[in-house]
Design an enzyme around this catalytic site. Structure first.
Site, PDB file in Angstrom:
ATOM      1  N   ALA A  35       0.856  -1.186   0.000  1.00 17.13           N
ATOM      2  CA  ALA A  35       0.000   0.000   0.000  1.00 17.13           C
ATOM      3  C   ALA A  35       0.887   1.230   0.000  1.00 17.13           C
ATOM      4  O   ALA A  35       2.091   1.140   0.169  1.00 17.13           O
ATOM      5  CB  ALA A  35      -0.933   0.004   1.216  1.00 17.13           C
ATOM      6  N   MET A  36       0.257   2.383  -0.174  1.00 19.77           N
ATOM      7  CA  MET A  36       0.998   3.641  -0.254  1.00 19.77           C
ATOM      8  C   MET A  36       0.248   4.728   0.476  1.00 19.77           C
ATOM      9  O   MET A  36      -0.957   4.894   0.297  1.00 19.77           O
ATOM     10  CB  MET A  36       1.212   4.018  -1.727  1.00 19.77           C
ATOM     11  CG  MET A  36       1.939   5.326  -1.923  1.00 19.77           C
ATOM     12  SD  MET A  36       3.594   5.270  -1.175  1.00 19.77           S
ATOM     13  CE  MET A  36       3.831   7.017  -0.829  1.00 19.77           C
ATOM     14  N   GLU A  37       0.983   5.507   1.293  1.00 23.77           N
ATOM     15  CA  GLU A  37       0.386   6.444   2.238  1.00 23.77           C
ATOM     16  C   GLU A  37       0.137   7.818   1.645  1.00 23.77           C
ATOM     17  O   GLU A  37       0.106   8.814   2.388  1.00 23.77           O
ATOM     18  CB  GLU A  37       1.291   6.582   3.464  1.00 23.77           C
ATOM     19  CG  GLU A  37       2.617   7.325   3.243  1.00 23.77           C
ATOM     20  CD  GLU A  37       3.781   6.437   2.870  1.00 23.77           C
ATOM     21  OE1 GLU A  37       4.944   6.871   2.998  1.00 23.77           O
ATOM     22  OE2 GLU A  37       3.536   5.297   2.432  1.00 23.77           O
ATOM     23  N   GLU A  87      -0.432   2.486   7.040  1.00 21.31           N
ATOM     24  CA  GLU A  87      -0.549   3.609   6.098  1.00 21.31           C
ATOM     25  C   GLU A  87      -1.215   4.810   6.754  1.00 21.31           C
ATOM     26  O   GLU A  87      -0.840   5.953   6.483  1.00 21.31           O
ATOM     27  CB  GLU A  87      -1.310   3.172   4.850  1.00 21.31           C
ATOM     28  CG  GLU A  87      -0.729   1.954   4.133  1.00 21.31           C
ATOM     29  CD  GLU A  87       0.750   2.071   3.813  1.00 21.31           C
ATOM     30  OE1 GLU A  87       1.242   3.195   3.616  1.00 21.31           O
ATOM     31  OE2 GLU A  87       1.426   1.029   3.770  1.00 21.31           O
TER      32      GLU A  87
END
Length: 885
Positions: A267-269, A303
């Site tokens: 995932a990416m924040e 995240e």
């Protein structure tokens, strides 16, 4: 072959940027065969570097420049310079505006960096250096800008248009429509995000500790709408926990998550718009295991926590990656421990660290948690940066205490809010808040390798003194031969013969300081003497694994058994069992290699029988206590890893325990099945613990020769009301000699879940992980399955990754076929997705761990990869370092 050697970026060469981008206005026009990106950049000279006007070098890759203006004036072709990686122009003043228009091709972007297509949607991944594939920019984390983004697309096919921040305006233009988003917080380009697609959302809200209402939205494709409630619940728990434990409140009006099928990471924040690999957000009882539910909970928390530890305070440069990742992994681990079993969470994390990160420390890619140099930054999203980085933060809390650690984090966030900072800034905040000198502690950031801590003891009965002598060392790693002593926090207790914990008073102290304490080992050799000790105690060392070191203390078997019975530290009870089992397994491995008859261990069987009879023991803890050290850990601990002897020895011990303990295991299994078959599924700690133990028992029982187990396994597979129990049974059948049942179960599973990509990934994995002969041929056949695609990272990890990284006995086949298979996939993926190709390489990089004939085979495949043609920087760096080791 490659004609140019990629140049390493060095930490020592860091220089602040010549220019800052004060404001960024972006306008995207999205089409099927191309996309147009218009950027307006308001730029200012960094006056700290002087008043002269050096050339502006904007990063850019795979961009087609359509037009460029400087302060409203179109630039002729001779007024700027274009290279494969930069747009270079000469500013005329200290403050100016650059407009560019570029054309890009997301539809052809298989590397999944920058803007790309995933199924029917557009999405982005800009960390670490993907934004330069979207538009020309100062693509570095210490350039922070306020972003306003407009997205335009076909309104029927892409009704949802998202970007960072808060929604500002929207409208229609014939068959197309647009939406504008504004992020009020300055951020580096790596935190930029954009999504456009036909998405549905689940909505909720959260009231912050100051009384603000925040809208929560999770966007998914329509068929996945029923699989996001667990993620939403996890998000709300995370938000409340971060307020209560760290005092961190969310800062925007809306928080969004989007599930994407094609994603290189978990995932990416991105600020306010987290983009998730679908495997880390979608979960329902029928399609996701307990482990998947826990992973969703942990990744959602991770995240979200980045909003402060990564976004509001970010990295100055990519060498500081552990500043945000190590800190945030520590935070999400503590959250998971609070939500579930703290002891079991610690055991799981340490087992993973020892098996995988310790191996990384001992290999050609070994590096400190703050590296000195890199060729491709994507290669340094490593277990060292993340997991060891988290352990370093954990040590700070152990040394400082919870209260001072919280003061330090508060000071860190207050002092550096809105800034791009370094690991030194983090440690300095901890030092200033606590008053503790952390100068020597910072060696954990600059020295690579896993320290070794050897402990010996001496008891002087006449004086009533007990002395512990600690000796620390750290092996040489690439580029670092000599290591200075670390600060190693050793949490310990001393146990009396009856299991009680003794008061701890050092010789130089006036009074005892409780029954457990933390010693700071700071020298190469150091002694601590405890007084007032009547009889020789049993030391419980490194409790809760208080430092990421390899500990050696020569416990006798009786002492290990005593720790298993009496130690109040759950981790050390488990650890004592692991040490006992390692002793037994190492002897069995030696027996296999010498051709001696293998014998089961009666004492271990008695210990396991006692554990099974102890109804007071938490089911999750019991499952961990019954789990033998993994084949991967045994290989890591060996000087020369004999994969097949390890496998044979471990399987023999498992089978002997299964036969000796069939009756108590069978009774406990049946009792658990009776409970689980009557209750509705819940991803609660209690239910997860019970199912974990049930699965462990079934795996043992299937190794016995009793016929009633086979039918029970098939019944569990067919009657299970959740994916955890169904997959437990399927894995047991796939690894069994029962061919008919195996084939029938695999066929019915595939028929039931053919349309669910994530469940089919589990179907791939369970077959790739089978230790049965012929697995490689099965993996190669599965690569032709309609549900498999080499362009999808999840598929590659599920099939190729599991076989090569988790199925040692088949991957290390004597004919080298496993090595050739992996090299073939890396060569193919090098052109499609370099990040995934380089990460797959890890098993080959450890070639020096094996016997000379295996070394030669593995090295040959690495050399074949080098000779295969032009390599990406990602693959080149890993292969070249591996061959140079």
């Amino acid at each position: 072959m490659r004609t140019e050697t990629p140049v390493a970026v060095q930490l020592k060469d860091y220089q602040a940027p010549d220019y800052f981008i004060e404001r960024t206005l972006l306008d995207f026009d999205l089409y099927d065969d191309h996309s147009t990106v218009r950027a307006e950049l308001t730029i200012a000279r960094n006056t700290d570097k002087g008043s002269d006007l050096p050339p502006l070098r904007l990063d850019g890759q795979q961009l087609e420049l359509v037009s460029i203006t400087l302060d409203g004036q179109a630039l002729a072709a001779d007024a700027y310079q274009l290279t494969d990686s930069h747009l270079i122009l000469q500013p005329l003043s200290a403050n100016f505006v650059v407009h560019t228009e570029v054309r890009i091709h997301p539809e052809n972007n298989t590397a999944l960096e920058g803007l790309y297509r995933s199924g029917k949607m557009f999405c982005t991944q800009c960390e670490a250096e993907g934004f330069r594939k979207i538009t020309y920019y100062l693509d570095r984390p210490d350039v922070m800008s306020a972003f306003t983004t407009t997205v335009r697309a076909d309104k029927q096919r892409f009704p949802v248009l998202l970007s960072n921040g808060n929604p500002l305006a929207q409208g229609e233009e014939g068959t197309r429509h647009w939406a504008t988003w504004e992020d009020p917080f300055k951020k580096p380009a790596y935190l930029f995000a954009l999504v456009a697609g036909d998405l549905w959302c689940v909505e909720d809200s959260f009231t912050t500790m100051s009384g603000r209402d925040v809208a929560l939205r999770i966007y998914v494709e329509p068929e996945n709408l029923g699989k996001v409630q667990h993620a939403m619940d996890s998000l709300k728990k995370s938000m409340r926990w971060d307020e209560e434990v760290y005092g961190r409140e969310y800062d925007l009006d809306i928080f969004m998550i989007v599930a994407v099928s094609d994603f290189n990471m978990g995932a990416m924040e991105n600020k306010g718009l987290n983009i998730f690999n679908s495997s880390c957000v979608l979960a329902s009882p029928d399609t996701a295991t307990d482990a998947a539910h826990q992973r969703v909970e942990a990744v959602v928390a991770h995240e979200y926590f980045h909003n402060w530890s990564g976004n509001r305070v970010t990295c100055r440069d990519w060498f500081q990656l552990s500043l945000k990742e190590g800190f945030t992994v520590f935070r999400d681990a503590e959250f998971s421990a609070d939500m579930n079993s703290r002891t079991v969470k610690r055991i799981e994390d340490v087992a993973f660290l020892r098996t995988n990160q310790f191996a990384e420390d001992a290999g050609p890619m070994a590096h400190p948690i703050r590296p000195d140099a890199y060729i491709e930054i994507s290669n340094f999203y490593t277990l060292t940066v993340y997991e060891k980085g988290a352990e370093v933060v954990r040590m700070l809390r152990t040394l400082l205490g919870e209260a001072n650690f919280r003061k330090g984090s508060d000071l860190y966030f207050a002092r550096h809010d809105g800034q791009a900072v370094t690991c030194d800034d983090f440690v300095q905040a901890m030092q200033d808040a606590s008053g503790t000198d952390l100068g020597q502690f910072k060696r954990w950031y600059s020295q690579a390798g896993t320290p070794r801590l050897t402990v010996s003891s001496y008891f002087d009965k006449a004086a009533g003194e007990y002395t512990l002598t600690f000796q620390q060392s750290c092996p040489a790693t690439p580029g670092q031969s000599d290591k200075l002593p670390f600060v190693i926090p050793v949490e310990l207790a001393l146990l009396a013969a009856d299991g009680s914990h003794l008061p701890l008073q050092l010789k130089e102290e006036d009074n005892a300081q409780g029954c457990e304490r933390v010693l700071a080992v700071t020298e190469a050799e150091q002694q601590f003497t405890f007084v007032g000790i009547a009889n020789e105690p049993l030391p419980s060392l490194l409790r809760s694994f208080s430092a990421p070191v390899k500990l050696r203390y020569d416990y006798s078997r009786e002492q290990l058994l005593a720790l298993m019975r009496y130690d109040s530290d759950g981790f050390n009870r488990w650890e004592a069992g692991q040490q006992l089992q390692l002793e037994i397994l190492n002897q069995l491995i030696a027996d296999v290699q010498a051709g001696r008859e293998l014998r089961g261990d009666v004492q271990l069987a008695e210990v396991f029988a006692g554990l099974l009879a102890d109804t007071s023991l938490d089911a999750a803890m019991l499952a961990e206590m019954l789990t033998l050290p993994s084949e991967a850990l045994l290989a890591e601990l060996a000087d020369v890893a004999d994969v097949h002897a390890i496998h044979q020895a471990r399987e023999f011990l498992r089978q002997s325990l299964a036969q000796a303990l069939h009756q108590p295991m069978w009774q406990r299994y049946q009792a658990l099945r009776a409970v689980h078959s009557e209750q509705a599924y819940a991803a609660s700690a209690e239910q997860i613990a019970g199912r974990s133990l049930q699965g462990k028992l079934l795996a043992y029982l299937m190794l016995s020769e009793h016929g009633d187990v086979r039918s029970a396994c098939v019944a569990q597979f067919e009657q299970a009301n959740n994916m955890t129990e169904r997959l437990q049974a399927l894995a047991c059948l796939v690894n069994s000699p029962f061919v008919a049942e195996k084939q029938q179960a695999l066929a019915s599973f595939a028929a039931a879940y053919a349309d669910d990509a994530l469940v089919m990934d589990q179907w791939f994995s369970v077959q790739a992980g089978s230790s049965c002969p012929g697995t490689l041929a099965q993996v190669q056949a599965l690569m032709q399955h309609p549900a498999f695609s080499l362009k999808n990272p999840n598929k590659v990890r599920a099939l190729v990754g599991v076989f090569c990284a988790q199925n040692a006995v088949q991957f290390h086949a004597e004919d080298g076929a496993g090595y050739r298979f992996l090299a073939d996939q890396v060569i193919t993926l090098n052109a499609l997705n370099p990040q995934i190709a380089s990460r797959l390489l890890t098993p080959l990089t450890r070639w020096r761990k094996y016997a000379p004939d295996r070394q030669a085979q593995m090295r040959n495949e690495l050399e074949r990869i080098v000779a295969s043609g032009e390599l990406s920087a990602d693959v080149y760096e890993v292969v070249s370092k591996s061959l140079a080791s």
